[in-house]
Enzyme design. Structure first.
Site: not given
Length: 394
Positions: A14, A381
């Site tokens: 490829c 918190c």
């Protein structure tokens, strides 16, 4: 063209990854994907990939035309890169890519290139023999015509950043390292590790993964880099021909793996499951759950020495003990985060309107911010189960 500026056409399977690999070499001026060495076959991707041409000996090969400056890179060095980056003993295939379009072929443009190709093949065959590889089947021919591939094939790796680079190399190098230089994987047989399989040469997706994700990672599970040929003593289940391949390893055995690049969010979610399992901490981090009030981790972290609280997954600093205070809420509370460490977003879940706080790097859920902190400051918190503590170093 001046004598030191030359062209050669190389086929090694490829052309997408091959093109990018050549472009990374100093002295290479240009690399163009294309087709060559066909007869009575239209040089286009749609035609060469037709089933009738899969084993057609007259089909075009996927190739890369390389323009290079021999003052900076010799033909011999270029060809050594070529052979090290694929398996020249495979006939009409590279890995899972099968067909004559994937054949190994050198198309020279002058006799010096031909002689260099024959010389390099002879040297590499001797090296391959030492590692029990078969005969090199690379064809050497004079270039007749090169056909540039369609525009979408050019610079394909750059245009498609979320993928992988195939690595079909044998792992055999021209400069063979001493066996003592090979990494010892014995230490990886105890504990958890993240093993990144990378190629012999340049891989765009590997570099992208490092720059976008790994460069920010400083978690407690070590990251180890290996070539596919350096996995001895380890039990790996995933195919290793794609780079990067990310292996989550426990006691020398793969727990799970991923072929190709992962986004930061994908990586940290996989890492979170690998590290935490389906624990309460995982549910807080990735399913937006909330710690129980006064949970075990809260009681451990509420009175630590001077130091930093870090993201339990990425290891990135989030909060400083100097900004911690006791809100008597049952959750860790801070007046501010470390600059840039978190981000906020609206949270309208459970019939409430709140501001959620998440980690910038790992994107895990941390908690919420409220406007009722001391002296008019915010109150962050934060869930203790998604934090780790590091004592401040002098």
């Amino acid at each position: 063209m001046t004598s030191h500026i030359q062209k050669i056409v190389l086929g090694s399977g490829c052309f997408w990854g091959a093109e990018k690999g050549y472009e990374s070499l100093p002295g290479v001026m240009n690399a163009v994907s294309g087709y060559s060495d066909g007869l009575d076959v239209e040089p286009s991707y749609s035609v060469i990939t037709k089933p009738k041409n899969k084993f057609n000996p007259h089909n075009h090969a996927e190739v890369v035309e390389i323009t290079y400056n021999t003052n900076f890179i010799s033909t011999e060095i270029l060809l050594k890169h070529y052979f090290e980056s694929h398996d020249p003993t495979q006939l009409n295939k590279q890995g899972n890519d099968v067909g004559t379009q994937y054949r190994s072929i050198i198309l020279y443009t002058n006799e010096d290139q031909k002689r260099d190709a024959e010389k390099v093949i002879a040297i590499y065959q001797e090296l391959l023999n030492k590692f029990d590889y078969g005969k090199i089947v690379t064809q050497i021919k004079s270039l007749k015509e090169f056909h540039k591939a369609e525009a979408y094939h050019q610079d394909y790796i750059k245009k498609n950043p979320n993928g992988y680079c195939p690595d079909h190399s044998t792992g055999v190098k021209f400069n063979i390292p001493n066996k003592s230089d090979a990494p010892n994987n014995q230490s990886l047989k105890e504990g958890k590790y993240i093993v990144i399989i990378e190629p012999q040469d340049y891989c765009f997706y590997c570099e992208k993964f490092k720059s976008e994700t790994l460069n920010d990672y400083s978690g407690s599970i070590p990251v180890i880099f290996r070539l596919a040929s350096q996995l001895g003593q380890l039990k790996i289940k995933s195919p290793t021909w794609a780079t990067p391949t990310i292996i989550f390893l426990k006691d020398g055995e793969e727990v799970f793996g991923h072929q190709g690049i992962m986004s930061s969010k994908e990586f940290y979610q996989a890492l979170g499951f690998f590290k935490l399992g389906k624990s309460e901490a995982y549910k807080v981090a990735f399913e937006d759950a909330t710690d129980r009030r006064f949970c075990k981790e809260y009681n451990i972290f509420k009175n630590t020495p001077d130091g930093i609280f870090v993201d339990k997954i990425s290891g990135v600093p989030l909060f400083d003990t100097r900004d911690r205070y006791n809100s008597f809420s049952g959750w860790l509370s801070f007046t501010k985060p470390i600059d840039g460490a978190v981000y906020s977003k609206p949270d309208n879940s459970n019939g409430m309107k709140r501001i959620e706080i998440r980690s910038t790097i790992s994107d895990i859920h941390l908690g919420h911010v409220f406007p009722d902190g001391p002296g008019g400051l915010p109150r962050y918190c934060i869930n203790a189960t998604v934090l780790e503590f590091k004592k401040r170093s002098n």
